[in-house]
Motif scaffolding. Structure first.
Motif, PDB file in Angstrom:
ATOM      1  N   VAL A  64     106.772  60.327  50.511  1.00 47.28           N
ATOM      2  CA  VAL A  64     105.860  60.927  51.354  1.00 47.28           C
ATOM      3  C   VAL A  64     106.223  62.665  51.255  1.00 47.28           C
ATOM      4  O   VAL A  64     107.333  62.902  51.601  1.00 47.28           O
ATOM      5  N   TYR A  73     105.384  66.420  52.353  1.00 44.13           N
ATOM      6  CA  TYR A  73     104.734  67.489  53.563  1.00 44.13           C
ATOM      7  C   TYR A  73     104.604  68.861  53.235  1.00 44.13           C
ATOM      8  O   TYR A  73     105.288  69.386  52.334  1.00 44.13           O
ATOM      9  N   GLN A  76     100.903  66.118  56.005  1.00 47.97           N
ATOM     10  CA  GLN A  76     101.363  65.124  54.939  1.00 47.97           C
ATOM     11  C   GLN A  76     100.136  65.429  53.643  1.00 47.97           C
ATOM     12  O   GLN A  76      99.092  65.746  53.945  1.00 47.97           O
TER      13      GLN A  76
END
Length: 77
Positions: free
Chosen positions: A12, A14, A76
């Motif tokens: 993930v 960011y 995100q």
């Protein structure tokens, strides 16, 4: 851009954005209403508040700083 592992080992990512709010920009004092507008405007673009830090924010002219806030947002990618 930061990366962490979420559920199932998926990466993930960011991104971060720092906004300087100067006392003068806020109308000569720290205004809750104006800060709230900045927060809501960025939230509408998918940014989430990460931190608010009090700081001396330097202007473009002169050596002195003014009191202000550094507002850090995260979202995100």
């Amino acid at each position: 851009m930061g990366k962490t592992f979420g559920n199932g080992g998926v990466v993930v990512a960011y991104e971060y954005k720092v906004v300087e709010l100067r006392e003068k920009w806020l109308g000569g004092k720290m205004s809750g209403d104006k800060l709230e507008k900045v927060l809501n405007d960025h939230a509408g673009e998918g940014w989430q508040l990460k931190a608010i830090t009090g700081a001396d924010v330097r202007g473009r002219m002169g050596p002195g700083g003014v009191e202000g806030l550094l507002v850090t947002f995260e979202r995100q990618v």
